[in-house]
Write a protein that holds these residues in place. Sequence first.
Motif, PDB file in Angstrom:
ATOM      1  N   GLY A  23       0.757  -1.552  -0.018  1.00 26.54           N
ATOM      2  CA  GLY A  23       0.245  -0.448   0.160  1.00 26.54           C
ATOM      3  C   GLY A  23       1.092   0.890  -0.236  1.00 26.54           C
ATOM      4  N   GLU A  24       0.407   2.822  -0.354  1.00 30.32           N
ATOM      5  CA  GLU A  24       0.967   4.097  -0.041  1.00 30.32           C
ATOM      6  C   GLU A  24       1.657   3.817   1.716  1.00 30.32           C
ATOM      7  OE1 GLU A  24       1.637   5.990  -2.515  1.00 30.32           O
ATOM      8  OE2 GLU A  24       0.512   4.355  -3.676  1.00 30.32           O
ATOM      9  N   CYS A  25       2.931   4.549   1.333  1.00 33.15           N
ATOM     10  CA  CYS A  25       3.178   4.950   2.655  1.00 33.15           C
ATOM     11  C   CYS A  25       2.511   5.649   3.950  1.00 33.15           C
ATOM     12  CB  CYS A  25       5.071   5.578   2.324  1.00 33.15           C
ATOM     13  SG  CYS A  25       5.913   5.647   3.585  1.00 33.15           S
ATOM     14  N   ASP A  26       2.449   5.674   4.812  1.00 34.73           N
ATOM     15  CA  ASP A  26       1.655   6.370   5.604  1.00 34.73           C
ATOM     16  C   ASP A  26       2.957   7.011   6.546  1.00 34.73           C
ATOM     17  OD1 ASP A  26      -0.193   7.494   8.008  1.00 34.73           O
ATOM     18  OD2 ASP A  26      -0.345   4.768   8.697  1.00 34.73           O
ATOM     19  N   ASN A  32       1.884  -0.850   4.253  1.00 38.16           N
ATOM     20  CA  ASN A  32       1.051  -2.606   4.783  1.00 38.16           C
ATOM     21  C   ASN A  32       0.629  -2.364   3.534  1.00 38.16           C
ATOM     22  OD1 ASN A  32       1.190  -1.873   7.810  1.00 38.16           O
ATOM     23  ND2 ASN A  32      -0.254  -0.852   7.523  1.00 38.16           N
ATOM     24  N   ARG A  33       0.857  -4.275   3.854  1.00 35.10           N
ATOM     25  CA  ARG A  33       0.232  -5.655   2.785  1.00 35.10           C
ATOM     26  C   ARG A  33      -0.235  -6.124   3.551  1.00 35.10           C
ATOM     27  NH1 ARG A  33       4.338  -8.320  -1.073  1.00 35.10           N
ATOM     28  NH2 ARG A  33       5.505  -9.377  -0.025  1.00 35.10           N
ATOM     29  N   SER A  34      -1.574  -7.506   2.808  1.00 31.07           N
ATOM     30  CA  SER A  34      -2.118  -8.589   3.145  1.00 31.07           C
ATOM     31  C   SER A  34      -1.182  -9.554   2.849  1.00 31.07           C
ATOM     32  CB  SER A  34      -3.508  -8.134   3.593  1.00 31.07           C
ATOM     33  OG  SER A  34      -4.299  -7.905   2.425  1.00 31.07           O
ATOM     34  N   GLY A  35      -1.715 -10.784   3.232  1.00 30.66           N
ATOM     35  CA  GLY A  35      -1.871 -12.215   2.717  1.00 30.66           C
ATOM     36  C   GLY A  35      -2.812 -13.356   2.537  1.00 30.66           C
ATOM     37  N   THR A  36      -3.126 -14.238   2.189  1.00 32.43           N
ATOM     38  CA  THR A  36      -4.110 -15.067   2.445  1.00 32.43           C
ATOM     39  C   THR A  36      -3.293 -15.963   2.519  1.00 32.43           C
ATOM     40  OG1 THR A  36      -4.699 -15.446  -0.093  1.00 32.43           O
ATOM     41  CG2 THR A  36      -6.028 -13.715   1.511  1.00 32.43           C
ATOM     42  N   LEU A  37      -4.083 -16.969   3.188  1.00 34.67           N
ATOM     43  CA  LEU A  37      -3.034 -18.538   2.868  1.00 34.67           C
ATOM     44  C   LEU A  37      -3.415 -19.512   1.767  1.00 34.67           C
ATOM     45  CD1 LEU A  37      -1.896 -20.184   5.445  1.00 34.67           C
ATOM     46  CD2 LEU A  37      -3.973 -21.137   6.015  1.00 34.67           C
ATOM     47  N   PRO A  82       9.018  -0.468   6.937  1.00 37.70           N
ATOM     48  CA  PRO A  82       9.647   1.024   6.761  1.00 37.70           C
ATOM     49  C   PRO A  82       9.473   1.453   5.325  1.00 37.70           C
ATOM     50  CG  PRO A  82      11.291   0.135   7.982  1.00 37.70           C
ATOM     51  CD  PRO A  82       9.848  -1.562   7.210  1.00 37.70           C
ATOM     52  N   CYS A  83       8.980   3.206   5.226  1.00 41.69           N
ATOM     53  CA  CYS A  83       9.123   3.459   3.693  1.00 41.69           C
ATOM     54  C   CYS A  83      10.286   4.015   3.669  1.00 41.69           C
ATOM     55  CB  CYS A  83       8.011   4.764   4.702  1.00 41.69           C
ATOM     56  SG  CYS A  83       5.900   4.438   4.749  1.00 41.69           S
ATOM     57  N   PRO A  84      10.703   3.865   1.832  1.00 43.94           N
ATOM     58  CA  PRO A  84      11.674   3.777   1.878  1.00 43.94           C
ATOM     59  C   PRO A  84      12.537   5.451   1.914  1.00 43.94           C
ATOM     60  CG  PRO A  84      10.439   3.832  -0.081  1.00 43.94           C
ATOM     61  CD  PRO A  84       9.925   3.031   0.963  1.00 43.94           C
TER      62      PRO A  84
END
Length: 150
Positions: free
Chosen positions: A96-99, A106-111, A129-131
């Motif tokens: 996702g975009e940098c907060d 963040n990103r989400s994953g499915t099993l 961490p954001c670059p």
Amino acid sequence: MRGLFSTVVVLLLALMMVTTEAGKNKKEKGAKGAKGGTSDCAEWRYGNCAPSNGDCGVGVREGTCNDQTRKLKCKVPCNWKKDFGADCKYKFGTWGECDAATGSKNRSGTLKKALYNAECLPTIQVSKPCPAKTKTKTKEGKRKGELESG
């Protein structure tokens, strides 16, 4: 001559049958040895891979079924995510975009797969961490450099 030929053929057939049976017996013995002995247990439960030294590397995984135990060699990758373990494999989406408030994205994953009947969460959220901001050269800046050096 015909009698000698038929005797040779019969002997060859007998020799082929004997060697085929010997090969079957060797395969059966090899299969038992590869499993670590015969077992009528179908529901093996395996624990997490425990590295021999430190957080990662070669180790052992212990399995149990009824009153039987079994140890398997295993390896924990050194880049594994401790939050969800090395035996839980996930398929992740894009970052996702940098907060700006947290300085991470963040990103989400499915099993996708649970190895050795590991208990895994169906979905997880990971962050990094954001670059740092990088300086980019424009085409005009590059052209100026080429003119000055030439």
